[in-house]
Design a protein around this motif. Sequence first.
Motif, PDB file in Angstrom:
ATOM      1  N   LEU A 486      29.707  44.431  34.697  1.00 57.10           N
ATOM      2  CA  LEU A 486      30.885  43.446  34.117  1.00 57.10           C
ATOM      3  C   LEU A 486      31.118  42.161  35.002  1.00 57.10           C
ATOM      4  N   GLN A 487      30.962  42.210  36.239  1.00 55.55           N
ATOM      5  CA  GLN A 487      31.139  40.926  36.905  1.00 55.55           C
ATOM      6  C   GLN A 487      30.115  39.939  36.658  1.00 55.55           C
ATOM      7  N   VAL A 488      28.745  40.467  36.419  1.00 54.66           N
ATOM      8  CA  VAL A 488      27.800  39.602  36.171  1.00 54.66           C
ATOM      9  C   VAL A 488      28.055  38.964  34.715  1.00 54.66           C
ATOM     10  N   GLU A 489      28.671  39.760  33.685  1.00 54.98           N
ATOM     11  CA  GLU A 489      28.872  39.282  32.407  1.00 54.98           C
ATOM     12  C   GLU A 489      30.117  38.133  32.244  1.00 54.98           C
ATOM     13  N   GLN A 490      31.127  38.474  33.183  1.00 49.25           N
ATOM     14  CA  GLN A 490      32.288  37.380  33.540  1.00 49.25           C
ATOM     15  C   GLN A 490      31.623  36.087  34.011  1.00 49.25           C
TER      16      GLN A 490
END
Length: 626
Positions: A486-490
Amino acid sequence: MALFMEAPICLVENIDGELKLNPKALQILTSITKPVVVVAIAGLYRTGKSYLMNRLAGSNSGFSLGSTVQSETKGIWMWCVPHRSKQDHILVLLDTEGLGDVEKGDPKNDSWIFALAVLLSSTFVYNSMNTINHQALEQMQYVTELTKLIKIKSSPNAAGEEESEEFVGFFPDFVWTVRDFTLELKIDGCPITSDQYLENALKLSKGKNPRVEVANLPRECIRKFFPKRKCFTFDRPTNDKSLLACLEDVPDRELEPSFRTQTDSFCSYIFSSAKPKTLSGGIMINGRRLGKLLETYVRTISSGDVPCLENAVLSLAQTENPDAVQKAAKHYVEQMALKVDFPTETLQDLLSIHTECEKEALSIFMKHSFKDENQKFQKELMQILETKKDGFICQNEEVSTEYCQAQLEYLSQSLREAISKGTFSVSGGYNLFRKEKEDIINNYHQMPRKGLKADAVLQKFLQSLAVTEDSILQTDQALTEQEKALQVEQSKREAAEKEKKLLQQQQVEMQQKMETQERSYKENINQLERKMVEERHKILQEQKMILDSKLKEQEKLMEEGFQKKAEEMNKTIEGLQAKIEDAENNKFSWLPKTLDTIGNVMIHTLPGAGKFVGIQLKALASSLSE
């Protein structure tokens, strides 16, 4: 070089029958950047010309008066002094060598001196003695030779009588001064003015024999070439012959009161009525330009040719227009450097200042340029200003970039040290890293005057941390694989949003550049239109003045009983009327060609936005021509 001379200096030397320019005098003249009022005086030698010129200079001495039968003034002497009543103008006094000096080897030089005095002056004074009679008019044969010594146009077809009619548009105002005048100003017992005395003396004599025609010729030439005429008569300065020999040393109180009054009246007229020197179309002449014209005239005479006014003006334009371009470009650079406070927050801030400075630069160019055929020099200025503008844009970006990089380097120093020490390579280290990064970003956003490269530099800075950030994220054991994903996508979304924002900024800046170039084009066209309309108005006024003088001369000829001569003027008058009518009906005939010319230069020299405007411009020119 000092503009205000304590004494006269020889400007054109007459040495062994050859006319030469004095380099020192020419340097003084060409150093004058203010408009000049040029008063030249000519006349037979030993008639007191120099005394009147000294009085105009506010002095009793200066130009050599002489006290013998020898002519004192050789060539043309010049004295430049501040104009007494026209602020920011210089009075240029030209005293010519006496005409008809028996000691001269070549009488042809008298004619050239006379012609130069006419060409250079805005008011021409002819000085004679005693009376304006048949003999005095015979001695004015120099005016009859002007058509042989001066050409208006370079075209071989534009010679002779028709061209001579145009002299009135180029020639100075005429003043005849009569010294030691002893007659009563009366005709048939009725008092007359000195002006009426002159006009009566210029009446043509009737008769068809050669002697009458020869006698009438100087009268006709004066009436034809000098429609604005004035006359002053002067009593004898003093009846004491010993004082006449040293008039420059005689106190005013010892001169005849009537002579003093007449001299004051003459000087007052010159100060109030003598016009600044201009060329056709209202081209203002300063000392620099007058000197350049004089160089052209003397060089032409020395080569054995006849001075051509059209060629002289075009030659002057070729030296003056590059200077006008440089003046305008220099003003632009100076004003931009003064007004632009680097770095500007937005590109529009800089472009607004550019638009203002460009407008001022164009005004300077329009003021100082003339005869810019096909807008050659205006196009050159457009190219220079476009290049200078791009230089200021690059400088603005460089200053912003360097400043922002330095600030981010300072703000991120502790972050980089922490990365080196492995501070974030622990469980929960990613959140610590993110907090440090956000603090840097927040502090960076709060810093003032970052300029238009603030976002781009920040984006590059964040990209430089991306690999490190991802490494810290992937090794942080406090986060689950899902949280990491999720952090990568953000991070990707944030980066994409920033890229989108930068792209939008670039699009806005491109639009701003295009709008600026369109404003530039419109300003170039507007200023050129105003200038050309003004020039055409002045030329139209000149043509109307010439027409008016011809109509008055025709009327006078009819009153004097010269019906045939009056009828012979009809062709010239009708030609002038046709020119005026054509000019009034086709005021903007020049516009399509000009639009097409400037459109071409924008297509070939400006970047994408300018090319688009250039294409629009050519399309408009084409539609106007249809």
